[in-house]
Design a protein around this motif. Structure first.
Motif, PDB file in Angstrom:
ATOM      1  N   TYR A  90     -14.437   5.772  25.054  1.00 33.63           N
ATOM      2  CA  TYR A  90     -15.161   4.505  24.966  1.00 33.63           C
ATOM      3  C   TYR A  90     -15.371   3.891  26.341  1.00 33.63           C
ATOM      4  CZ  TYR A  90     -16.646   0.012  23.157  1.00 33.63           C
ATOM      5  OH  TYR A  90     -17.388  -1.104  22.873  1.00 33.63           O
ATOM      6  N   GLY A 137     -18.995   3.966  27.514  1.00 35.53           N
ATOM      7  CA  GLY A 137     -19.466   2.577  27.501  1.00 35.53           C
ATOM      8  C   GLY A 137     -19.827   2.087  28.889  1.00 35.53           C
ATOM      9  N   MET A 164     -14.550  -5.872  25.034  1.00 35.14           N
ATOM     10  CA  MET A 164     -14.846  -5.283  23.713  1.00 35.14           C
ATOM     11  C   MET A 164     -13.604  -4.633  23.109  1.00 35.14           C
ATOM     12  SD  MET A 164     -18.678  -3.790  24.038  1.00 35.14           S
ATOM     13  CE  MET A 164     -19.658  -4.472  25.325  1.00 35.14           C
ATOM     14  N   ASP A 178     -10.412  -3.744  19.176  1.00 34.90           N
ATOM     15  CA  ASP A 178      -9.304  -2.805  19.000  1.00 34.90           C
ATOM     16  C   ASP A 178      -7.938  -3.477  18.964  1.00 34.90           C
ATOM     17  OD1 ASP A 178      -8.514   0.011  18.818  1.00 34.90           O
ATOM     18  OD2 ASP A 178      -7.460  -0.428  20.681  1.00 34.90           O
ATOM     19  N   LEU A 199     -12.432   2.402  17.462  1.00 32.38           N
ATOM     20  CA  LEU A 199     -13.562   2.351  18.409  1.00 32.38           C
ATOM     21  C   LEU A 199     -14.275   3.698  18.388  1.00 32.38           C
ATOM     22  CD1 LEU A 199     -11.886   0.640  21.481  1.00 32.38           C
ATOM     23  CD2 LEU A 199     -13.780  -0.276  20.174  1.00 32.38           C
ATOM     24  N   PRO A 200     -15.569   3.718  18.750  1.00 36.04           N
ATOM     25  CA  PRO A 200     -16.236   5.013  18.838  1.00 36.04           C
ATOM     26  C   PRO A 200     -15.609   5.851  19.949  1.00 36.04           C
ATOM     27  CG  PRO A 200     -17.697   3.226  19.584  1.00 36.04           C
ATOM     28  CD  PRO A 200     -16.454   2.601  19.058  1.00 36.04           C
ATOM     29  N   LEU A 253     -24.448  -2.582  23.794  1.00 37.83           N
ATOM     30  CA  LEU A 253     -23.245  -1.808  23.450  1.00 37.83           C
ATOM     31  C   LEU A 253     -22.383  -2.543  22.425  1.00 37.83           C
ATOM     32  CD1 LEU A 253     -21.809   0.864  24.142  1.00 37.83           C
ATOM     33  CD2 LEU A 253     -20.302  -0.457  25.586  1.00 37.83           C
ATOM     34  N   THR A 284     -21.273  -0.935  18.991  1.00 37.58           N
ATOM     35  CA  THR A 284     -19.841  -0.845  18.666  1.00 37.58           C
ATOM     36  C   THR A 284     -19.569  -1.536  17.332  1.00 37.58           C
ATOM     37  OG1 THR A 284     -19.374  -0.921  21.031  1.00 37.58           O
ATOM     38  CG2 THR A 284     -17.519  -1.286  19.565  1.00 37.58           C
ATOM     39  N   TYR A 309     -20.543   0.677  14.575  1.00 39.14           N
ATOM     40  CA  TYR A 309     -19.655   1.842  14.446  1.00 39.14           C
ATOM     41  C   TYR A 309     -18.338   1.464  13.769  1.00 39.14           C
ATOM     42  CZ  TYR A 309     -17.005   6.030  15.428  1.00 39.14           C
ATOM     43  OH  TYR A 309     -16.258   7.166  15.277  1.00 39.14           O
ATOM     44  N   VAL A 310     -17.727   0.361  14.208  1.00 36.29           N
ATOM     45  CA  VAL A 310     -16.413   0.025  13.651  1.00 36.29           C
ATOM     46  C   VAL A 310     -16.508  -0.253  12.152  1.00 36.29           C
ATOM     47  CG1 VAL A 310     -15.377  -0.825  15.785  1.00 36.29           C
ATOM     48  CG2 VAL A 310     -16.549  -2.420  14.282  1.00 36.29           C
TER      49      VAL A 310
END
Lengths: 190, 530
Positions: free
Chosen positions: A137, A141, A171, A176, A184-185, B435, B439, B442-443
């Protein structure tokens, strides 16, 4: 001075959507639906799966036709700037690259560590363990944010990198740290 | 036995006596109240930031909120209260950069710049902000009152008089109205609607084989709401804005002028002078807002034009004209665009038809959490047992009035401190938003596939903006597509497989004639240049 991609975008747009509608009506919908417009189930007639997409295609057909016929001679058709389209294509490609990096960075790092230290680690088992879970990430990212800023500004800057790193940290803190059930991705896929 | 007043009271209690977060002097503060406050403050911040708007904040917060509150009916009011708070806050926040920096924070605040900025240049920025706040909150409150009165009645009418064929025809009428009204070109509206319907029908259907999936696993599961809506609305807009920033990268950034905020107050005499402008604009905005798909920008334009006419006739010679710093101009614009927001929820709550992006996100929240399906069935005043959806609906109305109360009390003060947000550089902000949105998606779905889908829909959204095709009909058609097909199937079955079920019933036939007439009339209109 903007260089227009097409002389009359309304005509081109109308033509494109008319062609798409015809393709849908005569090729895609008939070949890719198991039931037709209507079907007979136990001697009763019911609406088939092809009817709804056919209505959608008719919306496209009528819209495309009206656009060509009524707005084709518009004095102010939208001007498409070829350079802007290329710029968005570059941004898109960079984002794809960022997410590919995000997807593979973690597992690749585990393999490298395994090769160096002779371990038998699996990323799948580490995907909820810091710092492994953040590796993809953070790298992907950072590339996405820093790359997009750099492409937009036409140059790489330290400011872009700092903004990217701070944003990624924020983020991680939002998505998280407070939640055990959020991944998270790309950790949900691995 | 449950009566109407009991339902209203239960809705109020659901907001004030929901799960308690903490208490102040023994007075319990419910989590819903806190969420409305947080959403409201966040809304002002994003509204005051050019390049951000309410939908972006809603898109990013939704998955976080769902993670916090879970998928239980108890989550509905805190989550939807937060979204309502954002909607209200963003409406007033948009006026801040419009007045202070001549840069509208939200598109509908463009008309506010016409008088707001000249007023600020003359040293009356604070008064301009006070006028904008007063007009905005007045219009918003009026609109909410109309929503509370109209939505249940409209829903009851629909349930009482419309059967399946009429409901199918009503959905078609809504789609054609949205196609004709949004974006200024009926042809492009039809294309946008057609695309939305097409995407909604991919991978779905009644048959075992998922239609239009081309045999692929990815398409056979259908396209979920998040990637399609957020891709077209948010990512598409980010691509478009980034391209604009890139095109003008060589132009030295315009210095943001230092404006003396001033200290003028809004006197009772000023308020008396503004009220006729606010009243007219609030009525216009509410009427415009009640129609699905028509945005606040149109309401602001109509409100401003009406106000201008009145001002030309009645203004004294020493008073500034519209466009030269007339506070009546700000009031007319802000009352009109703010009164759209409440009325915009009339079609979504009474008919299940989203009329604007905020309503789209409320539907997305309801769909994700479950237990609340906006539409006429919500307003069933069952007397023998409690209808939980009706309690939620009255809870939402209560949340709107709580947000209005916050707006009247602390909104102005907070709004006036947000001038700094206009200085955030867009080229730094937009990639972060991009982003953050990806995100957030995705989550919620935890599949990398959704990122690819969202990016692809982002490209579609960018292409649509490039060709001056509004993405709103796409989103609304995508949401309504499944419902339209299901209702049509049921109507077809219920009428004994009558192929003319849309034309044999007078109300349904009238709706169908109207659908065609609207498109016909809108096509004859000279399209607006973008």
């Amino acid at each position: 001075m903007k260089k227009p991609l097409f002389q009359n975008t309304n005509v081109m747009t109308g033509l494109f959507f008319t062609a798409l509608a015809l393709l849908l009506l005569f090729v895609w919908i008939p070949l890719d639906s198991d039931t037709g417009l209507i079907e007979k189930v136990r001697r009763q007639v019911a609406i088939g799966d092809a009817l709804a997409p056919t209505v959608a295609a008719l919306f496209l057909l009528i819209g495309g036709g009206l656009l060509m016929l009524l707005e084709g001679k518009s004095d102010t058709p939208p001007a498409i700037d070829a350079a802007s389209v290329k710029f968005v294509a570059r941004i898109f490609a960079m984002l794809v690259l960022s997410f590919v990096l995000m997807r593979y960075a973690g597992p690749l790092a585990v393999q490298v560590v395994n090769a160096i230290q002779g371990n038998d680690l699996e990323y799948r088992l580490l995907r909820d363990t810091a710092p492994w879970k953040w590796l993809g990430y953070v790298l992907g990212g950072t590339l996405a944010i820093c790359g997009t800023i750099s492409l937009t500004e036409g140059r790489f800057s330290l400011r872009a990198l700092v903004v990217a790193l701070l944003a990624i940290a924020a983020m991680i803190a939002i998505f998280d740290l407070p939640f055990d059930d959020l991944l998270l991705p790309p950790n949900g896929d691995l | 036995m449950m009566g109407t007043l009991d339902y209203i009271w239960l809705g109020v209690l659901a907001v004030f006596q929901g799960p308690e977060l903490f208490s102040i002097f023994g007075l319990p503060i419910s989590i819903t109240l806190l969420m409305i406050l947080c959403g409201f403050l966040l809304g002002i911040v994003v509204g005051a930031t050019p390049g951000l708007a309410g939908p972006v904040a809603m898109a990013i917060s939704l998955p976080i909120l769902i993670s916090v509150f879970g998928y239980t009916p108890d989550a509905l009011l805190p989550v939807m209260g937060f979204l309502i708070g954002i909607m209200k806050g963003a409406t007033i926040g948009g006026a801040v950069p419009a007045i202070l920096f001549n840069t509208p924070g939200t598109p509908d605040a463009y008309m506010t710049t016409l008088d707001g900025y000249p007023m600020a240049q003359k040293g009356h920025a604070k008064k301009a902000l006070r006028v904008a706040h007063f007009a905005s909150v007045s219009g918003d409150t009026f609109s909410d009152v109309v929503l509370v009165i109209c939505a249940p009645f409209l829903a009851l009418l629909v349930e009482q008089y419309l059967d399946l064929p009429e409901k199918t025809a009503l959905l078609i009428l809504s789609l054609s109205f949205i196609a004709a009204a949004v974006g200024g070109s009926a042809a492009k509206g039809l294309i946008s609607t057609g695309l939305g319907l097409l995407v909604a029908f991919i991978g779905t259907g009644a048959d075992f084989y998922p239609r239009l999936s081309m045999g692929t696993e990815a398409l056979s599961q259908g396209i979920t709401l998040g990637p399609a809506i957020l891709g077209v609305l948010i990512i598409g807009a980010v691509f478009h804005e980034l391209a604009g920033q890139w095109r003008h990268r060589d132009v030295a950034s315009r210095p943001v002028p230092q404006i003396e905020i001033g200290s003028d107050r809004l006197s009772l005499g000023d308020i008396r002078k503004l009220m006729p402008y606010i009243g007219r604009s609030a009525i216009v905005g509410t009427m415009v807002g009640a129609l699905p798909g028509i945005g606040s920008t149109l309401a602001a334009t109509i409100g401003y034009t009406m106000g201008q006419r009145r001002h030309e006739k009645r203004a004294k010679l020493d008073e500034p004209a519209f466009g030269e710093g007339a506070m009546e101009g700000i009031a007319a614009t802000e009352a009109a665009n703010s009164s759209v927001s409440g009325a915009n929820l009339i079609p979504v709550l009474s008919l299940g038809i989203p009329g604007n992006t905020a309503a789209v996100f409320l539907i997305l929240a309801a769909d994700s959490i479950g237990g609340f399906n906006p539409g006429p069935s919500v307003f069933k005043f069952t007397t023998d047992a409690v209808n939980p959806e009706l309690v939620i609906a009255f809870g939402l109305f209560t949340a709107m009035f709580v947000a209005n109360f916050l707006n009247w009390t602390i909104g102005g003060l907070f709004m006036r401190s947000m001038g700094v947000m206009a200085r955030v550089p867009k080229q730094l902000l937009l990639p972060v938003v991009l982003l953050l949105t990806l995100t957030a998606i995705y989550v919620q779905e935890t599949r990398l596939e959704v990122i690819w889908f969202t990016l692809a829909f982002g490209l579609l959204g960018y292409g649509m903006r490039l060709l001056a095709i509004s993405p709103l009909p796409f989103v609304i058609a995508f949401i309504l597509g499944g419902k339209l097909e299901a209702t049509a199937r049921q109507a077809f079955d219920a009428t004994g497989s009558d192929p003319f079920f849309l034309l044999n019933n007078p109300i349904a036939a009238a709706f169908m004639v109207l659908s065609v007439a609207i498109i016909f009339l809108a096509s004859r209109k000279k399209p607006e240049s973008k």
